[in-house]
Design a protein around this motif. Structure first.
Motif, PDB file in Angstrom:
ATOM      1  N   GLY A 168       0.959  -1.209  -0.114  1.00  0.00           N
ATOM      2  CA  GLY A 168      -0.117  -0.121  -0.138  1.00  0.00           C
ATOM      3  C   GLY A 168       0.868   1.236   0.115  1.00  0.00           C
ATOM      4  O   GLY A 168       0.410   2.278  -0.157  1.00  0.00           O
ATOM      5  N   LYS A 169       2.135   1.103   0.283  1.00  0.00           N
ATOM      6  CA  LYS A 169       3.152   2.438   0.234  1.00  0.00           C
ATOM      7  C   LYS A 169       3.963   2.296  -1.122  1.00  0.00           C
ATOM      8  O   LYS A 169       4.718   1.101  -1.178  1.00  0.00           O
ATOM      9  CB  LYS A 169       3.987   2.411   1.501  1.00  0.00           C
ATOM     10  N   VAL A 170       4.019   3.220  -1.795  1.00  0.00           N
ATOM     11  CA  VAL A 170       4.600   3.182  -3.121  1.00  0.00           C
ATOM     12  C   VAL A 170       6.109   4.111  -2.789  1.00  0.00           C
ATOM     13  O   VAL A 170       5.705   5.151  -2.586  1.00  0.00           O
ATOM     14  CB  VAL A 170       3.859   3.504  -4.339  1.00  0.00           C
ATOM     15  N   GLN A 171       7.305   3.326  -2.956  1.00  0.00           N
ATOM     16  CA  GLN A 171       8.438   4.138  -2.826  1.00  0.00           C
ATOM     17  C   GLN A 171       8.924   4.628  -4.204  1.00  0.00           C
ATOM     18  O   GLN A 171       9.279   3.466  -4.995  1.00  0.00           O
ATOM     19  CB  GLN A 171       9.427   3.329  -2.118  1.00  0.00           C
ATOM     20  N   LEU A 172       9.201   5.519  -4.627  1.00  0.00           N
ATOM     21  CA  LEU A 172       9.695   5.726  -6.031  1.00  0.00           C
ATOM     22  C   LEU A 172      11.390   6.444  -5.807  1.00  0.00           C
ATOM     23  O   LEU A 172      11.455   7.127  -5.053  1.00  0.00           O
ATOM     24  CB  LEU A 172       9.109   6.975  -6.828  1.00  0.00           C
ATOM     25  N   VAL A 173      12.287   5.865  -6.679  1.00  0.00           N
ATOM     26  CA  VAL A 173      13.545   6.183  -6.500  1.00  0.00           C
ATOM     27  C   VAL A 173      14.023   6.663  -7.923  1.00  0.00           C
ATOM     28  O   VAL A 173      13.820   5.688  -8.818  1.00  0.00           O
ATOM     29  CB  VAL A 173      14.518   4.921  -6.089  1.00  0.00           C
TER      30      VAL A 173
END
Ligand code: HPA
Ligand code: MG
Length: 225
Positions: free
Chosen positions: A116-121
């Protein structure tokens, strides 16, 4: 414009719920033999579909500079195959504008569930996005959270036009609706791996798209759960 059916949905290849091939009829790495229940899309079908999608994309986008944005890691294979096909299409049609590539890493899955948590790098360079026409290329859409985060971010960074191209659209209720402009396959609600898609980082090297077996799910479960 992308191809739409009479209900306004993007046209693509529909994989029915009950379509499952025996994996022993295809070449599958022997280390994965017991980890897969069935095969739903073989590599040849993916490749042919990508060839046609490249044409559709070109017909919509036309001869203008285009940045293809690869959402890592899952779409790396789909992305390179699509870039190759689009490059051939553009060369055949003597395009005069450049096609460039960029990459962003998105993480949200653990085991077979989204956190449910989207991490963008990696999407930090404003100049790579500002004023550009961007085609976001992702492997799969289910809840829609990842794609929504990416679209929101590149809009904020000042992208000019945005299209999305998805290898797989899963038949599950979206938590957030997004534009799904170009879609290769519509698939059932099953946890699948292969052609870039992983289960805890395994199976990306599998050439076909397959459904995991309970044995495989247990074998590669993350240590934290
Ligand atoms: N498999 C692998 N990764 C995924 C899936 C899936 O079914 N759905 C969303 N990310
Ligand atoms: Mg993805």
């Amino acid at each position: 414009m992308a191809l739409k059916d009479s209900l306004g949905k993007t046209r693509c290849v529909y994989i029915p719920d009950d379509l499952e091939y025996d994996t022993s009829l295809f070449l599958v790495p022997s280390c994965y033999k017991d980890d897969l229940k069935s095969l739903i899309i073989c590599e040849g079908l993916i490749k042919d579909r990508i060839r046609k999608l490249a044409r559709e994309i070109h017909e919509s986008v036309g001869d203008q500079p285009l940045v293809m944005l690869c959402v890592l890691k899952g779409s790396y294979r789909f992305f390179t195959a699509l870039v190759d096909e689009l490059t051939i299409t553009r060369a055949d049609l003597t395009c005069s504008t450049p096609l460039t590539v960029d990459f962003v890493r998105a993480m949200s899955y653990e085991d077979t569930e989204t956190t449910g948590k989207v991490q963008l790098v990696g999407l930090s360079n404003l100049e790579e996005v500002r004023g550009q026409n961007i085609l976001v290329v992702d492997d799969i859409i289910d809840s829609g959270l990842t794609l929504s985060r990416i679209i929101h971010t590149i809009k904020e960074l000042g992208a000019a036009k945005i299209w999305t191209c998805l290898m797989l659209s899963k038949r599950v209720k979206r938590r957030i609706e997004n534009q799904e402009d170009f879609v290769a396959f519509n698939i059932p609600d099953k946890f699948i791996v292969g052609y870039g898609l992983d289960y805890n980082q395994k199976f990306r090297d599998l050439n076909h798209i397959c459904v995991m077996s309970p044995t495989g799910i247990a074998k590669y479960k993350s240590r934290s759960s």
